[in-house]
Design a protein around this motif. Structure first.
Motif, PDB file in Angstrom:
ATOM      1  N   LEU A  90       0.838  -1.205   0.000  1.00  0.00           N
ATOM      2  CA  LEU A  90       0.000   0.000   0.000  1.00  0.00           C
ATOM      3  C   LEU A  90       0.868   1.249   0.000  1.00  0.00           C
ATOM      4  CD1 LEU A  90      -2.858   1.153   0.101  1.00  0.00           C
ATOM      5  CD2 LEU A  90      -2.713   1.088   2.603  1.00  0.00           C
ATOM      6  N   GLU A  91       1.988   1.204   0.722  1.00  0.00           N
ATOM      7  CA  GLU A  91       2.905   2.352   0.726  1.00  0.00           C
ATOM      8  C   GLU A  91       3.480   2.593  -0.665  1.00  0.00           C
ATOM      9  OE1 GLU A  91       7.179   3.759   2.716  1.00  0.00           O
ATOM     10  OE2 GLU A  91       6.088   2.037   3.538  1.00  0.00           O
ATOM     11  N   ARG A  92       3.855   1.523  -1.370  1.00  0.00           N
ATOM     12  CA  ARG A  92       4.381   1.681  -2.723  1.00  0.00           C
ATOM     13  C   ARG A  92       3.302   2.191  -3.675  1.00  0.00           C
ATOM     14  NH1 ARG A  92       6.866  -3.387  -1.544  1.00  0.00           N
ATOM     15  NH2 ARG A  92       5.223  -4.438  -2.746  1.00  0.00           N
ATOM     16  N   THR A  93       2.067   1.829  -3.410  1.00  0.00           N
ATOM     17  CA  THR A  93       0.976   2.198  -4.309  1.00  0.00           C
ATOM     18  C   THR A  93       0.604   3.669  -4.192  1.00  0.00           C
ATOM     19  OG1 THR A  93       0.062  -0.045  -4.223  1.00  0.00           O
ATOM     20  CG2 THR A  93      -1.409   1.716  -4.952  1.00  0.00           C
ATOM     21  N   ILE A  94       0.349   4.138  -2.974  1.00  0.00           N
ATOM     22  CA  ILE A  94      -0.125   5.517  -2.802  1.00  0.00           C
ATOM     23  C   ILE A  94       1.007   6.490  -2.488  1.00  0.00           C
ATOM     24  CG2 ILE A  94      -2.370   4.688  -2.039  1.00  0.00           C
ATOM     25  CD1 ILE A  94      -1.638   5.389   0.811  1.00  0.00           C
ATOM     26  N   GLY A  95       2.204   5.973  -2.224  1.00  0.00           N
ATOM     27  CA  GLY A  95       3.332   6.840  -1.916  1.00  0.00           C
ATOM     28  C   GLY A  95       3.612   6.907  -0.424  1.00  0.00           C
ATOM     29  N   THR A  96       4.862   7.151  -0.075  1.00  0.00           N
ATOM     30  CA  THR A  96       5.277   7.155   1.330  1.00  0.00           C
ATOM     31  C   THR A  96       4.564   8.222   2.136  1.00  0.00           C
ATOM     32  OG1 THR A  96       7.470   6.285   0.773  1.00  0.00           O
ATOM     33  CG2 THR A  96       7.258   7.407   2.887  1.00  0.00           C
ATOM     34  N   PHE A  97       4.465   9.449   1.585  1.00  0.00           N
ATOM     35  CA  PHE A  97       3.842  10.531   2.348  1.00  0.00           C
ATOM     36  C   PHE A  97       2.376  10.239   2.622  1.00  0.00           C
ATOM     37  CE2 PHE A  97       1.368  14.467   2.466  1.00  0.00           C
ATOM     38  CZ  PHE A  97       1.950  15.099   3.544  1.00  0.00           C
ATOM     39  N   LYS A  98       1.629   9.819   1.608  1.00  0.00           N
ATOM     40  CA  LYS A  98       0.196   9.566   1.788  1.00  0.00           C
ATOM     41  C   LYS A  98      -0.040   8.383   2.724  1.00  0.00           C
ATOM     42  CE  LYS A  98      -1.280  11.560  -2.607  1.00  0.00           C
ATOM     43  NZ  LYS A  98      -1.851  11.321  -3.950  1.00  0.00           N
ATOM     44  N   TYR A  99       0.820   7.381   2.646  1.00  0.00           N
ATOM     45  CA  TYR A  99       0.672   6.246   3.549  1.00  0.00           C
ATOM     46  C   TYR A  99       0.957   6.663   4.991  1.00  0.00           C
ATOM     47  CZ  TYR A  99       1.389   1.610   5.580  1.00  0.00           C
ATOM     48  OH  TYR A  99       1.317   0.487   6.377  1.00  0.00           O
ATOM     49  N   THR A 100       1.984   7.470   5.165  1.00  0.00           N
ATOM     50  CA  THR A 100       2.289   7.990   6.506  1.00  0.00           C
ATOM     51  C   THR A 100       1.136   8.812   7.040  1.00  0.00           C
ATOM     52  OG1 THR A 100       4.664   8.061   5.991  1.00  0.00           O
ATOM     53  CG2 THR A 100       3.905   9.377   7.860  1.00  0.00           C
ATOM     54  N   LEU A 101       0.601   9.690   6.194  1.00  0.00           N
ATOM     55  CA  LEU A 101      -0.535  10.519   6.596  1.00  0.00           C
ATOM     56  C   LEU A 101      -1.740   9.658   6.934  1.00  0.00           C
ATOM     57  CD1 LEU A 101      -1.586  13.433   6.918  1.00  0.00           C
ATOM     58  CD2 LEU A 101      -2.288  13.354   4.516  1.00  0.00           C
ATOM     59  N   TYR A 102      -1.941   8.607   6.182  1.00  0.00           N
ATOM     60  CA  TYR A 102      -3.078   7.709   6.400  1.00  0.00           C
ATOM     61  C   TYR A 102      -2.983   7.035   7.773  1.00  0.00           C
ATOM     62  CZ  TYR A 102      -6.408   3.931   5.478  1.00  0.00           C
ATOM     63  OH  TYR A 102      -7.461   3.061   5.539  1.00  0.00           O
ATOM     64  N   ILE A 103      -1.821   6.502   8.093  1.00  0.00           N
ATOM     65  CA  ILE A 103      -1.642   5.810   9.371  1.00  0.00           C
ATOM     66  C   ILE A 103      -1.699   6.795  10.544  1.00  0.00           C
ATOM     67  CG2 ILE A 103      -0.062   4.451  10.779  1.00  0.00           C
ATOM     68  CD1 ILE A 103      -1.344   2.873   8.534  1.00  0.00           C
ATOM     69  N   LEU A 104      -0.986   7.913  10.421  1.00  0.00           N
ATOM     70  CA  LEU A 104      -0.948   8.880  11.521  1.00  0.00           C
ATOM     71  C   LEU A 104      -2.318   9.501  11.763  1.00  0.00           C
ATOM     72  CD1 LEU A 104       2.483  10.705  10.988  1.00  0.00           C
ATOM     73  CD2 LEU A 104       1.921   8.791  12.490  1.00  0.00           C
ATOM     74  N   SER A 105      -3.075   9.750  10.696  1.00  0.00           N
ATOM     75  CA  SER A 105      -4.414  10.311  10.885  1.00  0.00           C
ATOM     76  C   SER A 105      -5.309   9.322  11.624  1.00  0.00           C
ATOM     77  CB  SER A 105      -5.028  10.690   9.538  1.00  0.00           C
ATOM     78  OG  SER A 105      -5.203   9.547   8.714  1.00  0.00           O
TER      79      SER A 105
END
Length: 285
Positions: A90-105
């Protein structure tokens, strides 16, 4: 998602690479503490009553709290064999920043949900035991299933099941659980579930392509389908007919039968991308 795209352009460097690895490490530490010294977990839980009394470390340490303590071995296998590959993909798919934002949110919404529940119950009840990273892990699975609904996994290492059916199954289970709480008069227990899954709800509606109902978009898809009839299909270098080809890397379904391909509705034209470039490419204007 346009707002998130702007955030990524401005703050993309703050994304945490391999965030799934850190999450798995937190699980390992949590289960180790549960095995060696279970009483210590009481000092790590997300307990608003104690946080307001100065134990601010609980705002962070609650991520070490095991999502499920009933079967350590089963959950450990699930994390290693299922959650880790899904999270990294999922991180490779949506990108590191968006994945980080997704988890942290998801974590921030869980913290807010804990305080909301604490104040709703009058501010004199301990609620930390109902909050963990279980539903955040579930939100990661649901996001992956939304990106790759037709990808198959082996249930119990034997039965092939598509991701979309597994996601629907889990959603039904969660919905049934919330209905049970409401019917039993414990409606307040719905708050931890909704709070922890709020990141997925926002992600789902934020990425939902409602433009596909636009008459112009319907016409464009129909024209493309006509162009993709057998006489108009692309041929690979070896002469074999292919249905899909990534506009970035040029890979087709002949290169890897497990590759997923999607068309980008935000690009000006019929551009198809593989799963590795669908969310990371520069849109054609």
């Amino acid at each position: 998602m346009k707002f998130i795209d702007k955030l990524e352009r401005k703050y993309g460097r703050f994304g945490i690479p391999n965030l799934t690895v850190y999450i798995v490490v937190c699980y390992v530490i949590g289960y180790a503490l549960m095995t060696v010294n279970p009483s210590m977990l009481r000092w790590l839980s997300l307990e608003p009553a104690y946080i307001l009394r100065g134990q601010v470390w609980r705002l962070v340490t609650w991520v070490l709290y095991p999502p499920d303590s009933s079967n350590v071995i089963l959950f450990a296998l699930m994390v290693l064999l299922f959650y880790y590959p899904i999270g990294t993909s999922l991180e490779r798919t949506i990108g590191t920043f968006k994945y980080t934002l997704y988890i942290l949110s998801g974590m921030v919404f869980t913290i807010l949900g804990a305080f909301l529940l604490y104040f709703i119950l009058g501010g004199n009840v301990l609620v930390g035991s109902v909050f963990s990273t279980y539903y955040i892990s579930l939100s990661t699975f649901l996001a992956y299933a939304m990106c790759y609904p037709d990808m198959q996994v082996l249930l119990m290492f034997i039965i092939p099941v598509k991701m979309k059916w597994m996601a629907i199954f889990y959603v039904v289970i969660v919905a049934y659980e919330m209905i049970q709480y409401i019917m039993a008069g414990a409606w307040y227990l719905v708050i931890p579930i909704v709070a922890s899954l709020l990141n997925f709800i926002i992600f789902y509606f934020g990425t939902k392509d409602f433009s596909r109902y636009n008459p112009k978009e319907v016409h464009r898809r129909n024209e493309f389908r006509k162009a993709m009839e057998p006489q108009g299909r692309m041929k690979s270098g070896g002469g074999a007919v292919t249905k899909h080809k990534c506009a970035i890397c040029g890979r087709t379904e002949l290169d890897d039968p497990n590759l997923e391909f999607r068309f980008c509705s935000r690009c000006n034209g019929n551009y198809e991308y593989c799963q590795d470039h669908l969310f990371t490419h520069t849109h054609v204007k």
